[in-house]
Motif scaffolding. Structure first.
Motif, mmCIF file in Angstrom:
data_model
loop_
_atom_site.group_PDB
_atom_site.id
_atom_site.type_symbol
_atom_site.label_atom_id
_atom_site.label_comp_id
_atom_site.label_asym_id
_atom_site.label_seq_id
_atom_site.Cartn_x
_atom_site.Cartn_y
_atom_site.Cartn_z
ATOM 1 N N HIS A 194 -26.796 -10.805 -174.222
ATOM 2 C CA HIS A 194 -26.599 -9.401 -173.855
ATOM 3 C C HIS A 194 -25.137 -9.101 -173.529
ATOM 4 N N LEU A 195 -24.458 -10.056 -172.893
ATOM 5 C CA LEU A 195 -23.048 -9.849 -172.561
ATOM 6 C C LEU A 195 -22.198 -9.730 -173.821
ATOM 7 N N MET A 196 -22.458 -10.578 -174.803
ATOM 8 C CA MET A 196 -21.709 -10.512 -176.058
ATOM 9 C C MET A 196 -21.997 -9.221 -176.812
ATOM 10 N N LYS A 197 -23.203 -8.720 -176.669
ATOM 11 C CA LYS A 197 -23.525 -7.433 -177.298
ATOM 12 C C LYS A 197 -22.656 -6.315 -176.715
ATOM 13 N N GLU A 198 -22.468 -6.337 -175.396
ATOM 14 C CA GLU A 198 -21.645 -5.314 -174.756
ATOM 15 C C GLU A 198 -20.174 -5.457 -175.142
ATOM 16 N N ILE A 199 -19.674 -6.692 -175.120
ATOM 17 C CA ILE A 199 -18.252 -6.915 -175.431
ATOM 18 C C ILE A 199 -17.975 -6.669 -176.908
ATOM 19 N N TRP A 239 -21.746 -4.213 -163.739
ATOM 20 C CA TRP A 239 -22.617 -5.354 -163.466
ATOM 21 C C TRP A 239 -24.057 -4.941 -163.169
ATOM 22 N N GLU A 240 -24.278 -3.977 -162.274
ATOM 23 C CA GLU A 240 -25.641 -3.618 -161.858
ATOM 24 C C GLU A 240 -26.473 -3.132 -163.042
ATOM 25 N N PHE A 241 -25.907 -2.218 -163.824
ATOM 26 C CA PHE A 241 -26.652 -1.705 -164.979
ATOM 27 C C PHE A 241 -26.910 -2.800 -166.002
ATOM 28 N N GLN A 245 -30.645 -4.535 -167.339
ATOM 29 C CA GLN A 245 -31.041 -4.686 -168.740
ATOM 30 C C GLN A 245 -31.520 -6.106 -169.026
ATOM 31 N N VAL A 246 -30.791 -7.089 -168.510
ATOM 32 C CA VAL A 246 -31.175 -8.484 -168.717
ATOM 33 C C VAL A 246 -32.512 -8.778 -168.054
#
Length: 469
Positions: A194-199, A239-241, A245-246
């Motif tokens: 999910h982090l890589m999707k955002e970046i 971070w919170e949002f 999602q995760v």
């Protein structure tokens, strides 16, 4: 760039020299980061500069961005391991046509079930099955597509892996599938996915913009600054949002989440007892989330800002960031004298100084001129308003800056088109016929405007022949 493309470009340069092409008029050149292209001694850009010292080289911005993403992903150990695991999962699933068919069949059954439950809506072009895609270090946007495809095909991928573990008669295949399944269903893998999707999603927007034909170097620098601000804002306030999602994804797919209040224990790179105070939340929020975003911002700054030359300063001086700012006359004139000595005589540089002074006065009183944000817009308005007659030297300077290539995406696609036109079934195509086909394919936007009847009539007028509709 592959060796065939390199050979073609070298041959093109030799041909230009052979036919006495006026190389003195070349003012810019742009390639990817391969050493045989940008090498200072034996690269293609060195060959060009020997003939024309004012043909300034700019490293393709789209390639720089991809290099920054790849380098940043290798800086954070869990992220580097994530991409290795992602490649292993995709290799296991896409190792055979049978497994690929099973993946698509499983996805089709999932879509059917969700439609029956009313969780998704039917519609034209929606609910496509898709497939998994490998991430390539030199392919623009491939990392983002690979991550998004796995998120969309997550359930189907898990079903296929479970099937291989249960039904495969080859022990090595079962072992590979079991290892991939453990990776896929771990919280750390899902978190970084999910982090890589955002970046990568933010970087992909920048990548698409940098590949556009109508893009000037000043606007490209501004876009890079924008993505850095976006990444910093996401790191400070997202971070919170993001964590919600995760959590939702893990609950939906029955993935076990660790207790974020527990002490984090790992034998990979925290073997010392002094690190036992690190909690699970600290590891995921600081060591992965914030660290990955900081590395991305750092690599963007290194790949773009440190490579910026005085030519970029010149381009930004022509269009100040703040609309109320005036053009820096001394800076522009000194840079013009340094970098374009054969395009402006000493007398013209004196005249340029006065033109810039008058332009500053008119800019402060003209809303259209004060609202200009890019060099291409400045050049266009000067021509459309016929102010280029009064500010001819400024217009000439903007044209020279606009020749600096931001991206080689258009050229890269032209070389890729060769494989589509001259394929295995048409491998004996002559050079003239190939060139004609490439022109039509590359300039398809123009070719679509051609009328078939007009083309037939044109051929009919060239030589007496029968024409059939």
């Amino acid at each position: 760039m592959d060796t065939s493309a390199m050979s073609l470009k070298l041959n093109l340069w030799k041909t230009l020299l052979q036919y006495e092409f006026d190389t003195s008029k070349i003012r810019s050149q742009g390639y990817d980061g391969a050493s045989n292209m940008r090498g200072e001694w034996n690269g293609l850009q060195a060959l060009v500069i020997k003939e024309c010292p004012y043909a300034y080289y700019v490293h393709c911005f789209a390639h720089r961005l991809q290099l920054a993403l790849v380098a940043a992903s290798r800086e954070v150990i869990p992220v580097h391991q994530f991409f290795n695991k992602l490649g292993s999962i995709i290799n296991v699933i896409c190792a055979s046509s049978k497994r690929h068919d099973e993946l698509q069949k499983s996805k089709a059954l999932e879509i059917k079930r969700l439609l029956e439950l009313g969780e998704i809506q039917a519609g034209k072009g929606g609910n496509q099955i898709g497939t998994l895609k490998r991430a390539g270090d030199m392919r623009w946007g491939s990392h983002f597509d690979s991550v998004c495809n796995l998120l969309r095909m997550f359930n189907a991928t898990r079903v296929v892996l479970e099937g291989i573990i249960k039904d495969s008669s080859v022990y090595s295949q079962r072992a590979d599938a079991d290892e991939a399944f453990i990776y896929l269903t771990s919280f750390e893998f899902v978190f970084i996915l999910h982090l890589m999707k955002e970046i990568m999603g933010r970087a992909n927007i920048l990548s698409q913009e940098l590949q556009k034909k109508s893009q000037d170097i000043g606007n490209a620098i501004s876009l890079v600054s924008t993505i850095k601000v976006s990444l910093n804002d996401f790191g400070n306030n997202g971070w919170e949002f993001f964590f919600e999602q995760v959590k939702y994804f893990c609950a939906k797919h029955n993935i076990e989440m660790p207790d974020f209040g527990d002490m984090y224990k790992s034998g990979r790179y925290r073997p010392h007892q002094k690190d036992n105070h690190v909690t699970v939340e600290h590891f995921y929020r600081v060591d992965i989330f914030i660290c990955a975003l900081d590395k991305q911002s750092h690599e963007l700054a290194f790949r773009f800002d440190n490579n910026a030359t005085e030519l970029l300063t010149l381009s930004s001086a022509l269009v100040p960031r703040k609309q109320s700012d005036m053009l820096s006359i001394d800076q522009i004139c000194s840079l013009v004298q340094k970098y374009y000595p054969i395009d402006f005589t000493e007398q013209e540089i004196i005249r340029l100084r006065y033109e810039l002074e008058l332009f500053n006065i008119e800019k402060s009183n003209n809303q259209t001129l004060s609202g200009i944000s890019t060099i291409s817009e400045l050049c266009r308005i000067l021509v459309e308003s016929k102010k280029c007659e009064a500010y001819g030297l400024i217009e000439r300077l903007t044209r020279l800056i606009l020749t600096l290539p931001v991206s080689t995406a258009t050229t890269e696609r032209a070389f890729s088109a060769m494989k589509l036109c001259k394929n295995r079934l048409r491998n004996k195509m002559s050079d003239d016929f190939l060139a004609s086909n490439l022109v039509v394919y590359i300039e398809k936007e123009i070719a679509e405007l051609f009328d078939s009847k007009t083309v037939i009539d044109e051929f009919k007028d060239l030589k007496g022949r029968r024409a059939q509709l």
